[in-house]
Design a protein around this motif. Structure first.
Motif, short mmCIF file in Angstrom:
data_model
loop_
_atom_site.label_atom_id
_atom_site.label_comp_id
_atom_site.label_asym_id
_atom_site.label_seq_id
_atom_site.Cartn_x
_atom_site.Cartn_y
_atom_site.Cartn_z
N LYS A 292 13.43 8.82 2.22
CA LYS A 292 12.76 9.14 0.96
C LYS A 292 13.58 8.62 -0.22
N GLU A 293 14.89 8.78 -0.15
CA GLU A 293 15.75 8.31 -1.24
C GLU A 293 15.67 6.79 -1.39
N GLU A 294 15.73 6.08 -0.28
CA GLU A 294 15.64 4.61 -0.33
C GLU A 294 14.27 4.17 -0.83
N LEU A 295 13.24 4.90 -0.44
CA LEU A 295 11.89 4.59 -0.90
C LEU A 295 11.80 4.75 -2.41
N PHE A 296 12.40 5.80 -2.95
CA PHE A 296 12.36 6.04 -4.39
C PHE A 296 13.11 4.95 -5.14
N VAL A 297 14.26 4.56 -4.63
CA VAL A 297 15.02 3.47 -5.25
C VAL A 297 14.20 2.18 -5.26
N ALA A 298 13.51 1.91 -4.15
CA ALA A 298 12.65 0.72 -4.09
C ALA A 298 11.54 0.80 -5.14
N CYS A 299 11.00 2.00 -5.36
CA CYS A 299 9.96 2.18 -6.39
C CYS A 299 10.53 1.90 -7.78
N ILE A 300 11.72 2.41 -8.06
CA ILE A 300 12.35 2.17 -9.36
C ILE A 300 12.51 0.68 -9.59
N ARG A 301 13.04 -0.02 -8.59
CA ARG A 301 13.29 -1.45 -8.75
C ARG A 301 12.00 -2.24 -8.93
N ARG A 302 10.98 -1.88 -8.15
CA ARG A 302 9.72 -2.61 -8.27
C ARG A 302 9.08 -2.40 -9.63
N GLU A 303 9.05 -1.14 -10.09
CA GLU A 303 8.40 -0.85 -11.36
C GLU A 303 9.20 -1.42 -12.53
N ALA A 304 10.51 -1.41 -12.43
CA ALA A 304 11.35 -1.99 -13.49
C ALA A 304 11.12 -3.49 -13.59
N LYS A 305 11.04 -4.15 -12.46
CA LYS A 305 10.81 -5.60 -12.46
C LYS A 305 9.44 -5.93 -13.04
N GLN B 235 0.83 -1.20 0.00
CA GLN B 235 0.00 0.00 0.00
C GLN B 235 0.87 1.26 0.00
N MET B 236 1.90 1.25 0.82
CA MET B 236 2.79 2.41 0.90
C MET B 236 3.58 2.59 -0.40
N MET B 237 4.01 1.48 -0.98
CA MET B 237 4.74 1.55 -2.24
C MET B 237 3.84 2.07 -3.36
N ASP B 238 2.60 1.59 -3.39
CA ASP B 238 1.65 2.07 -4.40
C ASP B 238 1.45 3.58 -4.27
N LEU C 286 9.96 5.59 -14.06
CA LEU C 286 11.07 4.97 -14.79
C LEU C 286 11.60 5.85 -15.92
N SER C 287 10.71 6.47 -16.65
CA SER C 287 11.13 7.17 -17.87
C SER C 287 11.58 8.60 -17.64
N ARG C 288 11.13 9.20 -16.54
CA ARG C 288 11.48 10.60 -16.30
C ARG C 288 12.20 10.81 -14.97
N GLN C 289 11.55 10.44 -13.88
CA GLN C 289 12.12 10.73 -12.56
C GLN C 289 13.42 9.98 -12.29
N ALA D 284 20.30 7.81 -11.52
CA ALA D 284 20.55 7.42 -12.91
C ALA D 284 21.12 6.01 -13.03
N ALA D 285 21.93 5.61 -12.06
CA ALA D 285 22.53 4.28 -12.12
C ALA D 285 21.47 3.19 -12.01
N GLU D 286 20.46 3.41 -11.17
CA GLU D 286 19.36 2.44 -11.04
C GLU D 286 18.58 2.35 -12.35
N ALA D 287 18.32 3.49 -12.96
CA ALA D 287 17.60 3.50 -14.24
C ALA D 287 18.41 2.80 -15.32
N ALA D 288 19.72 2.98 -15.29
CA ALA D 288 20.59 2.34 -16.28
C ALA D 288 20.57 0.83 -16.14
N LEU D 289 20.53 0.33 -14.91
CA LEU D 289 20.45 -1.11 -14.69
C LEU D 289 19.18 -1.69 -15.29
#
Length: 214
Positions: A57-70, A17-20, A111-114, A121-126
């Motif tokens: 907040k930064e760790e939360l955003f990284v977790a969002c990137i990884r979840r959405e990319a997967k 719920q929090m990630m959503d 994924l595409s902008r933020q 950027a490194a997370e997006a590149a992965l």
């Protein structure tokens, strides 16, 4: 009563719920403008609980990137049936890509902008590297299929496959951003547009028919 129910809720459900809520807030507001207060309010929890579960907040955003990319990559992989002809595999993958982006606009915006901004950027590149590598396997499968059917080996060097994969993924990303901002544009139309743009050229390459400047 409400507090008791919240405590009994499984941790995984509460985290989801929090990630959503985080993906929606980051996708619509951007990383800098989004606040943990907004995310907590949207998730229906206290801000300390968000920090307890998801840290900064930064760790939360990284977790969002990884979840959405997967989720994006899983959707594409699930749609592609290895036994299908090469063009059908590519079509299925593209359609799944554009469908996922259209049905998850906030996740796609993350994924595409933020995610393209520092320090993420490194997370997006992965994420992008994974998609490019998967597309490379599809192009390689197309070359193998051509060889089986015609007994001719397409002269596709590893460098060719890598470059084609980068080009195709880059085109898909740009088209998905535009499609999500264009009223009435469907995932099917987006996939068909890119398929018409890309497959004719790929098909010629499989027959060793290359364009060159005169």
């Amino acid at each position: 009563m409400g507090g008791a129910k919240a405590k009994r809720m499984p941790r995984a459900v509460r985290e989801r719920q929090m990630m959503d809520a985080a993906v929606q807030t980051f996708g619509q507001r951007g990383y800098q403008a989004a606040s943990m207060d907004e995310i907590a309010e949207l998730a229906g929890v206290s801000k300390p609980l968000v920090y307890l579960y998801l840290n900064s907040k930064e760790e939360l955003f990284v977790a969002c990137i990884r979840r959405e990319a997967k989720a994006l990559l899983d959707s594409v992989r699930a749609a592609v049936e290895p036994g299908l002809p090469a063009d059908k595999q590519l079509w299925a993958g593209l359609l799944a890509f554009f469908t996922h982006a259209a049905e998850n606009p906030d996740g796609w915006a993350v994924l595409s902008r933020q995610a393209r901004t520092e320090p993420f950027a490194a997370e997006a590149a992965l994420m992008r590297d994974e998609i490019v590598a998967y597309v490379a396997t599809l192009i390689g499968a197309a070359a193998e299929e051509t060889h089986r059917q015609t007994q001719r080996d397409p002269e596709l060097a590893e460098r060719d496959v890598a470059g084609l994969s980068q080009a195709l993924v880059g085109a898909a990303e740009s088209l998905a951003i535009w499609a999500n901002e264009t009223p009435g544009m469907t995932a099917w139309e987006s996939a068909a547009t890119l398929m018409n743009f890309a497959w004719a050229g790929l098909g010629n390459l499989m027959r060793n028919e290359r364009w060159s400047p005169r």
